[in-house]
Scaffold this motif. Sequence first.
Motif, PDB file in Angstrom:
ATOM      1  N   ARG A 107       5.820   0.614  -9.666  1.00  0.00           N
ATOM      2  CA  ARG A 107       6.179   1.628  -8.667  1.00  0.00           C
ATOM      3  C   ARG A 107       5.953   3.030  -9.229  1.00  0.00           C
ATOM      4  N   ASP A 108       4.703   3.311  -9.559  1.00  0.00           N
ATOM      5  CA  ASP A 108       4.353   4.607 -10.142  1.00  0.00           C
ATOM      6  C   ASP A 108       3.368   5.373  -9.270  1.00  0.00           C
ATOM      7  N   LYS A 109       3.316   5.015  -7.971  1.00  0.00           N
ATOM      8  CA  LYS A 109       2.322   5.600  -7.070  1.00  0.00           C
ATOM      9  C   LYS A 109       2.962   6.034  -5.753  1.00  0.00           C
ATOM     10  N   PHE A 110       2.455   7.133  -5.202  1.00  0.00           N
ATOM     11  CA  PHE A 110       2.738   7.474  -3.805  1.00  0.00           C
ATOM     12  C   PHE A 110       1.405   7.537  -3.071  1.00  0.00           C
ATOM     13  N   PHE A 111       1.441   7.405  -1.749  1.00  0.00           N
ATOM     14  CA  PHE A 111       0.221   7.161  -0.990  1.00  0.00           C
ATOM     15  C   PHE A 111       0.046   8.156   0.155  1.00  0.00           C
ATOM     16  N   THR A 112      -1.230   8.487   0.410  1.00  0.00           N
ATOM     17  CA  THR A 112      -1.596   9.313   1.556  1.00  0.00           C
ATOM     18  C   THR A 112      -2.650   8.570   2.361  1.00  0.00           C
ATOM     19  N   PHE A 113      -2.342   8.281   3.618  1.00  0.00           N
ATOM     20  CA  PHE A 113      -3.290   7.639   4.518  1.00  0.00           C
ATOM     21  C   PHE A 113      -4.122   8.708   5.219  1.00  0.00           C
ATOM     22  N   PHE A 114      -5.443   8.505   5.262  1.00  0.00           N
ATOM     23  CA  PHE A 114      -6.350   9.334   6.055  1.00  0.00           C
ATOM     24  C   PHE A 114      -6.988   8.453   7.130  1.00  0.00           C
ATOM     25  N   THR A 115      -6.815   8.839   8.397  1.00  0.00           N
ATOM     26  CA  THR A 115      -7.492   8.137   9.486  1.00  0.00           C
ATOM     27  C   THR A 115      -8.008   9.160  10.498  1.00  0.00           C
ATOM     28  N   PHE A 116      -8.940   8.723  11.328  1.00  0.00           N
ATOM     29  CA  PHE A 116      -9.492   9.534  12.411  1.00  0.00           C
ATOM     30  C   PHE A 116      -9.161   8.861  13.737  1.00  0.00           C
TER      31      PHE A 116
END
Length: 384
Positions: free
Chosen positions: A292-301
């Motif tokens: 658990r050493d990550k954070f996430f950013t979703f990119f969508t169109f």
Amino acid sequence: MLKKNNYFQSYSLSKKKYNTNVIKTKKAFKLLCADIVNFNIPLLSSYETDYNFDFSPETVKKFSKYENIILFGMGGSILGTKSIYSFLREKIKKKIFFFDNLDIDLHNKFKNIKNIKNSCFIVVSKSGNTLETITNLNIILSKSLLKNKLVIITELKDNNLINIGSKFSAEIIEHKHFIGGRYSVLSEVGMFPAALMNLKINKFKNLKKLIHNRQFSSSLVNSVSAIYTLNELGVKNSVLLNYDSRANDLCLWYQQLVGESLGKKSKGITPIISSCPKDHHSLLQLYLDGPRDKFFTFFTFSKNKNKKIKKIVNAQCEATKTIFKRKKIPYRHFVFKKNNESELGSAFTFFVLETILLAHLMKVNPYDQPAVDQVKIETKNYLK
């Protein structure tokens, strides 16, 4: 682009730390806004509509007649323009060719460009001495190709590019000394090529309006507070889950911005790009069940000409978000809806301000890159 689902969910954070950091971030944002209004951060002047470019409409008209644009640069000298081209490619009729790495097959790739004589050449280097850019340019130097077709964007001082420009009657456009490469996308570096692509370059810029927009500022404060809180908790990897190839180069631009600006004094955030849904079949297991050493950013169109593909990709994205929420994995989601200059400009501005604010909280200088400069010096020693 900016709406409630941008926000990191509070369930994944320490509420006490987060609330404390919201207060810190709001104070830092207030100071940053004052600096912007008072022109205390010169590089950010290029993010406003009243910025004066060092090129004229006549120069744009002169080079717009060419069918192809061939661009040489490294890092921040070229990543912004690549982001613009890929994000807005449906609006752009010209063909753009990017040379942004040392490649042993460069000469052959260059020769395979169709209608090479109907091309203009743009070479970007702030120092005018970037080793890889000069090397690539030297491979294809030709009077018949470059004479009166060459544009150089560099600082106005004695350097290799200025000397080459004199030899080939090049158009010289000033790279302002106070604008670092990774922050230069809305300066001459990105906007002159964008103008040749027939894009509306002033639509990219609206800094003062954005910082006073409640939705923009609240999203910015939330993101910075959450990322800084996660960083304090040892979550130091930023994974971009990109579900559309139009944002590939925007991810690369973000990667450089975050990596070079924050990676100092044993601090920083490691930006990782993940192409989805392809990486569902390789890395998603790690993301869901690994450390658990990550954070996430979703990119969508929101717009996609192929409705069948859009439906499947959206289902995969939403399913992943559902499992992330169930497992309390921190994420945010950017949805690009308009696919125009204004929306992309807002994204550039958001991530630049986010990075500057994070640097303030982490007590590092977001504008220098001392370790990289050491490597450049050592490289020159090896080449003597």
